[in-house]
Write a protein that holds these residues in place. Structure first.
Motif, PDB file in Angstrom:
ATOM      1  N   SER A  63       0.803  -1.227   0.000  1.00 28.91           N
ATOM      2  CA  SER A  63       0.000   0.000   0.000  1.00 28.91           C
ATOM      3  C   SER A  63       0.831   1.271   0.000  1.00 28.91           C
ATOM      4  CB  SER A  63      -0.941   0.005   1.209  1.00 28.91           C
ATOM      5  OG  SER A  63      -0.215  -0.211   2.404  1.00 28.91           O
ATOM      6  N   CYS A  64       2.084   1.224   0.506  1.00 29.60           N
ATOM      7  CA  CYS A  64       2.880   2.449   0.575  1.00 29.60           C
ATOM      8  C   CYS A  64       4.373   2.122   0.587  1.00 29.60           C
ATOM      9  CB  CYS A  64       2.503   3.282   1.797  1.00 29.60           C
ATOM     10  SG  CYS A  64       2.285   2.335   3.328  1.00 29.60           S
ATOM     11  N   LEU A  65       5.136   3.009  -0.035  1.00 30.25           N
ATOM     12  CA  LEU A  65       6.590   2.888  -0.118  1.00 30.25           C
ATOM     13  C   LEU A  65       7.208   4.258   0.080  1.00 30.25           C
ATOM     14  CD1 LEU A  65       6.864   0.710  -3.370  1.00 30.25           C
ATOM     15  CD2 LEU A  65       7.403  -0.085  -1.056  1.00 30.25           C
ATOM     16  N   GLU A  66       8.329   4.300   0.795  1.00 31.43           N
ATOM     17  CA  GLU A  66       9.040   5.577   0.927  1.00 31.43           C
ATOM     18  C   GLU A  66      10.527   5.317   1.191  1.00 31.43           C
ATOM     19  OE1 GLU A  66       9.066   9.569   3.737  1.00 31.43           O
ATOM     20  OE2 GLU A  66       7.147   8.642   3.207  1.00 31.43           O
ATOM     21  N   PHE A  67      11.371   5.956   0.367  1.00 28.08           N
ATOM     22  CA  PHE A  67      12.809   5.908   0.604  1.00 28.08           C
ATOM     23  C   PHE A  67      13.174   6.950   1.649  1.00 28.08           C
ATOM     24  CE2 PHE A  67      13.009   3.855  -3.580  1.00 28.08           C
ATOM     25  CZ  PHE A  67      14.005   2.913  -3.375  1.00 28.08           C
ATOM     26  N   TYR A  68      14.191   6.606   2.468  1.00 28.14           N
ATOM     27  CA  TYR A  68      14.826   7.637   3.273  1.00 28.14           C
ATOM     28  C   TYR A  68      16.257   7.766   2.759  1.00 28.14           C
ATOM     29  CZ  TYR A  68      16.858  10.461   6.846  1.00 28.14           C
ATOM     30  OH  TYR A  68      17.513  11.479   7.474  1.00 28.14           O
ATOM     31  N   GLY A  69      16.511   8.863   2.011  1.00 27.73           N
ATOM     32  CA  GLY A  69      17.817   9.051   1.398  1.00 27.73           C
ATOM     33  C   GLY A  69      18.109   7.911   0.443  1.00 27.73           C
ATOM     34  N   ALA A  70      19.360   7.466   0.436  1.00 27.02           N
ATOM     35  CA  ALA A  70      19.774   6.399  -0.465  1.00 27.02           C
ATOM     36  C   ALA A  70      19.945   5.062   0.244  1.00 27.02           C
ATOM     37  CB  ALA A  70      21.093   6.776  -1.146  1.00 27.02           C
ATOM     38  N   SER A  71      19.824   5.041   1.562  1.00 28.77           N
ATOM     39  CA  SER A  71      20.218   3.847   2.304  1.00 28.77           C
ATOM     40  C   SER A  71      19.073   2.951   2.750  1.00 28.77           C
ATOM     41  CB  SER A  71      21.028   4.245   3.541  1.00 28.77           C
ATOM     42  OG  SER A  71      20.225   5.026   4.410  1.00 28.77           O
ATOM     43  N   HIS A  72      17.852   3.487   2.849  1.00 28.61           N
ATOM     44  CA  HIS A  72      16.742   2.688   3.382  1.00 28.61           C
ATOM     45  C   HIS A  72      15.462   2.888   2.582  1.00 28.61           C
ATOM     46  CE1 HIS A  72      19.483   2.877   6.856  1.00 28.61           C
ATOM     47  NE2 HIS A  72      18.971   1.708   7.173  1.00 28.61           N
ATOM     48  N   LEU A  73      14.689   1.813   2.512  1.00 27.69           N
ATOM     49  CA  LEU A  73      13.345   1.849   1.952  1.00 27.69           C
ATOM     50  C   LEU A  73      12.387   1.320   3.004  1.00 27.69           C
ATOM     51  CD1 LEU A  73      11.301   2.034  -0.496  1.00 27.69           C
ATOM     52  CD2 LEU A  73      11.871  -0.365  -0.935  1.00 27.69           C
ATOM     53  N   LEU A  74      11.266   2.010   3.212  1.00 21.42           N
ATOM     54  CA  LEU A  74      10.222   1.528   4.107  1.00 21.42           C
ATOM     55  C   LEU A  74       9.011   1.127   3.277  1.00 21.42           C
ATOM     56  CD1 LEU A  74      12.012   3.329   6.081  1.00 21.42           C
ATOM     57  CD2 LEU A  74       9.961   3.462   7.490  1.00 21.42           C
ATOM     58  N   SER A  75       8.385   0.012   3.664  1.00 20.76           N
ATOM     59  CA  SER A  75       7.208  -0.465   2.948  1.00 20.76           C
ATOM     60  C   SER A  75       6.109  -0.827   3.923  1.00 20.76           C
ATOM     61  CB  SER A  75       7.561  -1.680   2.082  1.00 20.76           C
ATOM     62  OG  SER A  75       8.016  -2.763   2.882  1.00 20.76           O
ATOM     63  N   GLY A  76       4.874  -0.632   3.516  1.00 24.71           N
ATOM     64  CA  GLY A  76       3.716  -1.012   4.313  1.00 24.71           C
ATOM     65  C   GLY A  76       2.719  -1.741   3.435  1.00 24.71           C
ATOM     66  N   GLY A  77       1.946  -2.672   4.044  1.00 20.28           N
ATOM     67  CA  GLY A  77       1.034  -3.451   3.224  1.00 20.28           C
ATOM     68  C   GLY A  77      -0.242  -3.853   3.930  1.00 20.28           C
ATOM     69  N   GLU A  78      -1.067  -4.568   3.186  1.00 20.32           N
ATOM     70  CA  GLU A  78      -2.345  -5.040   3.721  1.00 20.32           C
ATOM     71  C   GLU A  78      -2.161  -6.059   4.834  1.00 20.32           C
ATOM     72  OE1 GLU A  78      -4.865  -6.509   0.650  1.00 20.32           O
ATOM     73  OE2 GLU A  78      -5.515  -4.521   0.015  1.00 20.32           O
ATOM     74  N   ASP A  79      -0.966  -6.639   4.948  1.00 19.87           N
ATOM     75  CA  ASP A  79      -0.708  -7.612   6.007  1.00 19.87           C
ATOM     76  C   ASP A  79      -0.436  -6.952   7.352  1.00 19.87           C
ATOM     77  OD1 ASP A  79       1.722  -6.484   5.387  1.00 19.87           O
ATOM     78  OD2 ASP A  79       2.670  -8.347   4.716  1.00 19.87           O
ATOM     79  N   GLY A  80      -0.493  -5.609   7.406  1.00 17.50           N
ATOM     80  CA  GLY A  80      -0.280  -4.888   8.653  1.00 17.50           C
ATOM     81  C   GLY A  80       1.181  -4.683   9.000  1.00 17.50           C
ATOM     82  N   LEU A  81       2.087  -5.108   8.115  1.00 18.27           N
ATOM     83  CA  LEU A  81       3.517  -5.009   8.397  1.00 18.27           C
ATOM     84  C   LEU A  81       4.109  -3.703   7.883  1.00 18.27           C
ATOM     85  CD1 LEU A  81       4.822  -8.597   7.515  1.00 18.27           C
ATOM     86  CD2 LEU A  81       4.035  -7.716   9.729  1.00 18.27           C
ATOM     87  N   HIS A 116       0.088  -2.545  12.419  1.00 18.51           N
ATOM     88  CA  HIS A 116      -1.351  -2.341  12.624  1.00 18.51           C
ATOM     89  C   HIS A 116      -2.073  -3.681  12.613  1.00 18.51           C
ATOM     90  CE1 HIS A 116      -1.443   2.106  12.241  1.00 18.51           C
ATOM     91  NE2 HIS A 116      -0.381   1.904  11.479  1.00 18.51           N
ATOM     92  N   LYS A 117      -3.217  -3.711  13.291  1.00 16.89           N
ATOM     93  CA  LYS A 117      -4.034  -4.922  13.321  1.00 16.89           C
ATOM     94  C   LYS A 117      -4.721  -5.151  11.983  1.00 16.89           C
ATOM     95  CE  LYS A 117      -4.894  -4.840  18.310  1.00 16.89           C
ATOM     96  NZ  LYS A 117      -5.901  -4.693  19.377  1.00 16.89           N
ATOM     97  N   GLY A 118      -4.979  -4.046  11.275  1.00 16.56           N
ATOM     98  CA  GLY A 118      -5.534  -4.156   9.930  1.00 16.56           C
ATOM     99  C   GLY A 118      -4.463  -3.845   8.901  1.00 16.56           C
ATOM    100  N   HIS A 119      -4.868  -3.215   7.801  1.00 10.95           N
ATOM    101  CA  HIS A 119      -3.928  -2.833   6.758  1.00 10.95           C
ATOM    102  C   HIS A 119      -3.119  -1.604   7.184  1.00 10.95           C
ATOM    103  CE1 HIS A 119      -7.114  -4.479   3.681  1.00 10.95           C
ATOM    104  NE2 HIS A 119      -6.668  -5.397   4.516  1.00 10.95           N
ATOM    105  N   VAL A 120      -1.892  -1.502   6.710  1.00 13.54           N
ATOM    106  CA  VAL A 120      -1.152  -0.242   6.765  1.00 13.54           C
ATOM    107  C   VAL A 120      -1.554   0.531   5.508  1.00 13.54           C
ATOM    108  CG1 VAL A 120       1.099   0.888   6.773  1.00 13.54           C
ATOM    109  CG2 VAL A 120       0.794  -1.287   7.972  1.00 13.54           C
ATOM    110  N   THR A 121      -2.146   1.707   5.680  1.00 17.25           N
ATOM    111  CA  THR A 121      -2.633   2.453   4.514  1.00 17.25           C
ATOM    112  C   THR A 121      -1.667   3.529   4.047  1.00 17.25           C
ATOM    113  OG1 THR A 121      -3.910   3.855   6.027  1.00 17.25           O
ATOM    114  CG2 THR A 121      -5.070   2.016   4.977  1.00 17.25           C
TER     115      THR A 121
END
Length: 364
Positions: free
Chosen positions: A82-100, A118-123
């Motif tokens: 559901s969502c992706l975001e880089f922090y600079g060049a060294s890290h990527l953060l991801s979120g999904g429907e699995d709540g992770l 989250h108990k539900g989806h990460v939006t």
């Protein structure tokens, strides 16, 4: 400065258009297409080198912008990304429907942390400019603040509705939470709502043009610019023939450039002077992708590499990797009678291909 507009679509394709400025005349030139997903795209993010795309096919696909080649897939989530975001060049953060919420190292594309966010989806998620905090919202009607240094929940707020967008301001002293057509602006210092703005239609995308000017697009053809200090709309203009799905921006010389994408297939680039908001933005260039666009990001040459915040995250999350066997440590952290499970990969067995393509792991 070199720029490239990257857009994802329902048709499973990622489009790359190079922004060219020739004697003050703008153009968008088709540069690449990337068709590695098997379902519609839901998120896109760019770093100084990579394009990361998320999809309903449960994968994150990587594309190397420098080499113009596919770079592999990250297989860790179970459900739509559901969502992706880089922090600079060294890290990527991801979120999904699995709540992770997952933290990835871009050096060897290892999943450094897996957080049951989250108990539900990460939006939606957003990384603080310092790299030390992240915000997430989900379908469990909570807003959560994460300490990225240790991967623990720093603050949980029950917002009583399912928010679908969260975003830090450029200065990092406030953040916005979007629920349908309503935007609540929070102060970092007090963690309370300081202003509320209601848009005429449901909001699909927001983008800070400055610390006080916010561009908003949604289920209509119009883009509106709001001054969050006065809670008023300072400019609005018809941007597309259909709903506006995504917005991004960058600066050129003394003006701002707003990029919009729509279900109508068009990507349009607009010229904005924030000190002359009474005048509607000028259309600089447009291109018809002929696809139903879902997400958008602008790659800029010379994106920041690594800052102090990143180094602290790297130091705290990187583990010894030259091990023969994969070992998974599980910590249980008690927060306000709620249990949060954090899974850390301390040692990862690697082969030439396992650095990029990882088997799905079950979160304990």
């Amino acid at each position: 400065m070199e720029h490239e507009v990257v857009a994802g679509s329902y048709e499973q394709v990622v489009f790359g258009y190079k922004v060219a400025i020739d004697e003050k005349e703008w153009s968008l030139k088709a540069d690449f297409t990337h068709h590695s997903h098997t379902a519609s795209l839901s998120a896109v993010a760019v770093s100084d080198r990579f394009v990361a795309t998320g999809s309903k096919d449960e994968t994150i696909q990587l594309y190397d912008l420098k080499k113009r080649v596919e770079h592999g897939a990250l297989l860790h989530h179970d459900g739509t990304i559901s969502c992706l975001e880089f922090y600079g060049a060294s890290h990527l953060l991801s979120g999904g429907e699995d709540g992770l919420l997952c933290v990835w190292s871009t050096k060897k594309w290892e999943c450094l942390k897996t957080i049951k966010a989250h108990k539900g989806h990460v939006t939606s998620l957003s990384v603080h400019p310092s790299g030390k905090l992240a915000l997430s919202v989900g379908t469990d009607k909570t807003l959560r603040t994460w300490n990225l240094i240790d991967g623990r929940s720093a603050f949980i707020k029950n917002i009583k509705q399912n928010a679908h967008i969260v975003m830090w301001s450029p200065a990092g002293d406030k953040y916005i939470v979007v629920v349908n057509d309503r935007m609540d602006i929070y102060s970092l210092e007090t963690a309370s709502v300081t202003a509320t703005i209601t848009n005429p239609k449901r909001i699909s995308s927001v983008k800070f043009l400055s610390d006080v000017i916010l561009a908003v697009g949604g289920d209509e053809e119009t883009v509106r610019l709001y001054d969050i200090s006065t809670e008023q709309s300072v400019c609005e203009f018809k941007a597309h023939e259909n709903r506006v799905k995504a917005l991004d921006s960058f600066t050129v010389e003394d003006y701002h450039v707003l990029v919009s994408a729509s279900n109508d297939g068009f990507i349009r680039i607009w010229k904005l002077h924030l000190d002359q908001m009474q005048e509607p933005p000028a259309l600089l260039v447009e291109v018809n992708s002929t696809a139903r666009l879902t997400c958008l990001a602008v790659w800029r040459a010379g994106l920041p590499q690594e800052s102090t915040g990143e180094k602290e995250v790297q130091a705290s999350t990187s583990q010894a990797t030259e091990c023969a066997i994969e070992v998974t440590k599980t910590k249980r952290v008690r927060i306000s009678t709620e249990e949060v499970v954090i899974e850390e990969d301390s040692c990862t067995k690697k082969t030439k291909h396992e650095n990029i393509k990882k088997k799905k792991q079950k979160t304990k």
